[in-house]
Motif scaffolding. Structure first.
Motif, PDB file in Angstrom:
ATOM      1  N   LYS A  35       0.818  -1.213   0.000  1.00  2.00           N
ATOM      2  CA  LYS A  35       0.000   0.000   0.000  1.00  2.00           C
ATOM      3  C   LYS A  35       0.849   1.260   0.000  1.00  2.00           C
ATOM      4  N   GLN A  36       2.095   1.170   0.518  1.00  2.58           N
ATOM      5  CA  GLN A  36       2.944   2.366   0.539  1.00  2.58           C
ATOM      6  C   GLN A  36       4.408   1.978   0.697  1.00  2.58           C
ATOM      7  N   THR A  38       7.948   3.999   1.845  1.00  7.17           N
ATOM      8  CA  THR A  38       8.546   5.219   2.374  1.00  7.17           C
ATOM      9  C   THR A  38      10.039   5.162   2.091  1.00  7.17           C
ATOM     10  N   THR A  44       7.106   9.493   0.345  1.00  4.06           N
ATOM     11  CA  THR A  44       6.282   8.287   0.254  1.00  4.06           C
ATOM     12  C   THR A  44       5.702   8.116  -1.138  1.00  4.06           C
ATOM     13  N   LYS A  45       5.469   6.858  -1.487  1.00  5.41           N
ATOM     14  CA  LYS A  45       4.791   6.512  -2.731  1.00  5.41           C
ATOM     15  C   LYS A  45       3.633   5.603  -2.360  1.00  5.41           C
ATOM     16  N   ASP A  46       2.419   6.027  -2.685  1.00  2.00           N
ATOM     17  CA  ASP A  46       1.223   5.253  -2.385  1.00  2.00           C
ATOM     18  C   ASP A  46       0.861   4.376  -3.576  1.00  2.00           C
ATOM     19  N   TYR A  47       0.357   3.181  -3.288  1.00  2.00           N
ATOM     20  CA  TYR A  47      -0.108   2.249  -4.304  1.00  2.00           C
ATOM     21  C   TYR A  47      -1.608   2.046  -4.107  1.00  2.00           C
ATOM     22  N   LYS A  48      -2.380   2.537  -5.054  1.00  2.00           N
ATOM     23  CA  LYS A  48      -3.832   2.446  -4.940  1.00  2.00           C
ATOM     24  C   LYS A  48      -4.360   1.175  -5.602  1.00  2.00           C
ATOM     25  N   ASN A  50      -2.991  -2.554  -7.472  1.00  2.00           N
ATOM     26  CA  ASN A  50      -1.858  -3.440  -7.688  1.00  2.00           C
ATOM     27  C   ASN A  50      -2.266  -4.594  -8.593  1.00  2.00           C
ATOM     28  N   TYR A 127       8.433  -0.745   3.512  1.00  2.00           N
ATOM     29  CA  TYR A 127       7.330  -1.259   2.716  1.00  2.00           C
ATOM     30  C   TYR A 127       6.147  -1.567   3.631  1.00  2.00           C
ATOM     31  N   SER A 128       5.026  -0.904   3.390  1.00  2.00           N
ATOM     32  CA  SER A 128       3.811  -1.127   4.189  1.00  2.00           C
ATOM     33  C   SER A 128       2.815  -1.924   3.355  1.00  2.00           C
ATOM     34  N   LYS A 130      -0.933  -4.395   3.353  1.00  2.00           N
ATOM     35  CA  LYS A 130      -2.181  -4.749   4.010  1.00  2.00           C
ATOM     36  C   LYS A 130      -2.584  -6.123   3.486  1.00  2.00           C
TER      37      LYS A 130
END
Length: 138
Positions: A35-36, A38, A44-48, A50, A127-128, A130
């Motif tokens: 999801k993100q 850092t 940060t780079k967000d992934y909406k 995938n 790396y975050s 969910k």
């Protein structure tokens, strides 16, 4: 200023994490969606959306991670390439030793909960993930 605020937030988040022990390792098993990311400088780079998710399977501190592509019928496609994983502890931290035919590296497990996984590599990238919830048109 925004980068400093993000970095401070990430630092606080990481420094306030409770210690992860081997009893939580079964939570690694399953499908994880990034999801993100850092960067080391706090950006940060967000992934909406995938196209692929990571499937992780760990048993007795060893297992694998594999990229899979969710399908609309609830199944997954893969290219068959698996990254071997081993879990080890240094001081009070758990790490994943990751290995492919092309290289070997470690990732620190910063957070491991039922639906949240946060990993940090040697370059300082965080790396975050969910838990992935499969979709189906059925």
């Amino acid at each position: 200023m925004k980068k400093v605020m993000v970095f401070a937030f990430v630092f606080l988040l990481v420094s306030c994490q409770k210690e992860i022990d081997a009893s939580t390792l079964p939570k690694l098993n399953g499908y994880w969606e990034i999801k993100q990311v850092t960067l080391a400088d706090g950006e940060t780079k967000d992934y909406k959306v995938n196209e692929t998710v990571d499937f992780i399977e760990i048993k007795d501190k060893a297992g694998f991670r594999q990229k899979v592509m969710p399908q609309f019928d609830g199944t997954f496609k893969t290219n068959g390439i698996k990254e071997s994983l081993k879990v080890f502890k240094v001081d009070h931290s758990l790490y994943l030793e990751c290995q492919t035919n092309y290289g070997k590296w470690n990732e620190e497990i910063l957070t491991l909960e039922d639906s949240v996984l946060v990993l940090k590599n040697k370059q300082g990238l965080i790396y975050s993930y969910k838990k992935f919830k499969p979709f189906s048109l059925k």
